[in-house]
Design an enzyme around this catalytic site. Structure first.
Site, PDB file in Angstrom:
ATOM      1  N   HIS A 152     -13.917  -2.019  -2.079  1.00  0.00           N
ATOM      2  CA  HIS A 152     -13.013  -1.585  -1.002  1.00  0.00           C
ATOM      3  C   HIS A 152     -13.379  -2.251   0.321  1.00  0.00           C
ATOM      4  O   HIS A 152     -13.253  -1.657   1.394  1.00  0.00           O
ATOM      5  CB  HIS A 152     -13.048  -0.061  -0.868  1.00  0.00           C
ATOM      6  CG  HIS A 152     -11.724   0.552  -0.517  1.00  0.00           C
ATOM      7  ND1 HIS A 152     -10.873   1.037  -1.478  1.00  0.00           N
ATOM      8  CD2 HIS A 152     -11.099   0.759   0.663  1.00  0.00           C
ATOM      9  CE1 HIS A 152      -9.790   1.531  -0.891  1.00  0.00           C
ATOM     10  NE2 HIS A 152      -9.894   1.364   0.409  1.00  0.00           N
ATOM     11  N   THR A 172      -5.672   2.518  -7.150  1.00  0.00           N
ATOM     12  CA  THR A 172      -6.982   2.460  -6.502  1.00  0.00           C
ATOM     13  C   THR A 172      -7.744   3.742  -6.818  1.00  0.00           C
ATOM     14  O   THR A 172      -7.278   4.844  -6.521  1.00  0.00           O
ATOM     15  CB  THR A 172      -6.832   2.305  -4.977  1.00  0.00           C
ATOM     16  OG1 THR A 172      -6.180   1.065  -4.710  1.00  0.00           O
ATOM     17  CG2 THR A 172      -8.188   2.324  -4.295  1.00  0.00           C
ATOM     18  N   TYR A 195      -2.260   5.237  -4.307  1.00  0.00           N
ATOM     19  CA  TYR A 195      -3.306   6.237  -4.123  1.00  0.00           C
ATOM     20  C   TYR A 195      -2.807   7.508  -4.804  1.00  0.00           C
ATOM     21  O   TYR A 195      -1.721   8.003  -4.486  1.00  0.00           O
ATOM     22  CB  TYR A 195      -3.559   6.519  -2.644  1.00  0.00           C
ATOM     23  CG  TYR A 195      -4.440   5.512  -1.945  1.00  0.00           C
ATOM     24  CD1 TYR A 195      -5.741   5.289  -2.369  1.00  0.00           C
ATOM     25  CD2 TYR A 195      -3.969   4.809  -0.841  1.00  0.00           C
ATOM     26  CE1 TYR A 195      -6.555   4.375  -1.724  1.00  0.00           C
ATOM     27  CE2 TYR A 195      -4.780   3.895  -0.183  1.00  0.00           C
ATOM     28  CZ  TYR A 195      -6.067   3.684  -0.638  1.00  0.00           C
ATOM     29  OH  TYR A 195      -6.864   2.774   0.004  1.00  0.00           O
ATOM     30  N   LYS A 248      -7.973  -0.675  -9.639  1.00  0.00           N
ATOM     31  CA  LYS A 248      -8.703  -1.292  -8.524  1.00  0.00           C
ATOM     32  C   LYS A 248      -9.891  -0.426  -8.126  1.00  0.00           C
ATOM     33  O   LYS A 248      -9.789   0.801  -8.073  1.00  0.00           O
ATOM     34  CB  LYS A 248      -7.763  -1.461  -7.326  1.00  0.00           C
ATOM     35  CG  LYS A 248      -8.378  -2.148  -6.105  1.00  0.00           C
ATOM     36  CD  LYS A 248      -7.318  -2.346  -5.026  1.00  0.00           C
ATOM     37  CE  LYS A 248      -7.862  -3.128  -3.835  1.00  0.00           C
ATOM     38  NZ  LYS A 248      -8.875  -2.375  -3.085  1.00  0.00           N
ATOM     39  N   SER A 298       0.813  -1.205   0.000  1.00  0.00           N
ATOM     40  CA  SER A 298       0.000   0.000   0.000  1.00  0.00           C
ATOM     41  C   SER A 298       0.853   1.264   0.000  1.00  0.00           C
ATOM     42  O   SER A 298       1.914   1.324   0.625  1.00  0.00           O
ATOM     43  CB  SER A 298      -0.906   0.014   1.243  1.00  0.00           C
ATOM     44  OG  SER A 298      -1.590   1.243   1.365  1.00  0.00           O
TER      45      SER A 298
END
Length: 369
Positions: free
Chosen positions: A266, A168, A142, A242, A119
């Site tokens: 999510h 994402t 992100y 995603k 992440s």
């Protein structure tokens, strides 16, 4: 007050036999407010609950007398061989539940030959994770407040040997995290977003009294298709998007030249009331055709869940929250054991459903509903 309630186990007790067992034991190791942050969905948890309910509602079919002489669970994604169609999905802030955080998870992933998606919001830098990890690593992005900051993260991942980029898109703003709010959750001191420590802060936007902080402020920094197409030109990595639930988005992203999709709501943590990922999956597979890579997450807790997702069109699945439950209870050993449980359950399901290989897991492996 420490945010980790007691040291993780150094062995696996005999009664830890399913992922739900890790979830139930996690409260012994994780402080209540942190557990609420991890275990909750958003608003009334409708989407999160639906993910599980809809997976449970799908009946399996069985075939007898199938030939298992050449049976295996092997598959391939983006040129990478996988021993099982399982990945560890991107999970932020893993030092919330274990001092080693992502490093322990990476150790387990390597031991179980399972790709790990790291992440943006990891507690440990992507470089440090890569230097300690011997297996396949993907990086989840992100989008940052400008293109240059996003590109800097991608370039760091490329230099560190990450093999796939996951972007994402379904969380440009946080969902209504009411349970963590009620529990007064805040990131404890010492738990940081390590990859963003040296990123410049976004400039404050000046909004008029008539403008919305959400609609005109936060969403003004959300990525556009032009941003993603620009990034597509800056990296050699395959790009997987995603957070896809709508077939129209799937078709548009495929047409724009991206390399794969992850069907995901999510884990129920963004918009309450969305369909379960497993319900969105068949239409998206139909929309993009048989050969386009499609993965799925949200709600996977059993090998039968993995089997059902594959039967409805997924090439592989990602596991999210169970990483944290297993990490909290038994560290790297727990995460490895959690993955072994899923792998064994998938193999058992394949055996009893008469599917000797991943290619045999088709829609006819499910009973009519």
């Amino acid at each position: 007050m420490t945010h980790i309630q007691q040291p993780h186990l150094s062995h696996i007790p005999a009664d830890l036999v399913a992922i739900h067992d890790y979830e139930h034991r996690a409260a012994e190791f994780i402080r209540h407010d942190i557990l609420e942050y991890i275990a909750s969905g958003c608003a009334d948890d409708l989407t999160m609950q639906r993910n599980r309910q809809r997976l449970d509602d799908i009946p399996l079919q069985a075939r007898l007398l199938q030939d298992f002489q050449q049976a295996n669970t092997h598959t391939t994604l983006f040129g990478q061989p996988l021993a099982h169609p399982l990945l560890l999905g991107p999970v932020a802030h893993q030092q919330l539940v274990h001092p080693a955080g992502e490093l322990a998870t990476a150790e387990a992933a390597a031991a179980m030959a399972t790709p790990m998606v790291v992440s943006t919001l990891a507690s440990t830098t992507l470089e440090t994770i890569a230097s300690h990890h011997q297996g396949a690593l993907w990086f989840q992005l992100y989008w940052q407040h400008d293109r240059s900051n996003s590109l800097a993260l991608v370039q760091r991942a490329e230099r560190s040997g990450y093999q796939v980029l996951v972007i994402t898109l379904d969380a440009p703003v946080n969902g209504l995290r009411n349970r963590p709010q009620r529990a007064k959750f805040q990131l404890p001191d010492g738990v940081i977003e390590a990859n963003l420590q040296h990123q410049p802060r976004p400039a404050q936007r000046t909004l008029s009294a008539e403008q919305s902080i959400i609609l005109n402020g936060i969403m003004a920094d959300a990525p556009t298709l032009d941003d993603l197409l620009w990034l597509r030109q800056q990296t050699r990595l395959p790009i997987v998007i995603k957070g896809v639930i709508n077939p129209a988005d799937a078709v548009a992203l495929q047409a724009a030249g991206f390399d794969g999709l992850i069907v995901s709501n999510h884990g129920g943590r963004t918009l309450d009331g969305l369909p379960a990922s497993i319900d969105a999956l068949p239409a998206i597979r139909c929309a993009v055709g048989a050969d386009f890579p499609v993965l799925m997450d949200s709600g996977i807790r059993r090998g039968t869940d993995v089997f059902k997702a594959l039967a409805l069109g997924a090439n592989a699945v990602l596991v999210g929250r169970p990483q944290l439950y297993a990490l909290a209870v038994a560290g790297a050993l727990g995460v490895a054991h959690m993955l072994k449980i899923l792998q064994d359950e998938l193999e058992m399901t394949m055996a009893l459903a008469g599917c000797p290989t991943i290619a045999h897991i088709q829609a006819d492996a499910l009973a009519d509903r």
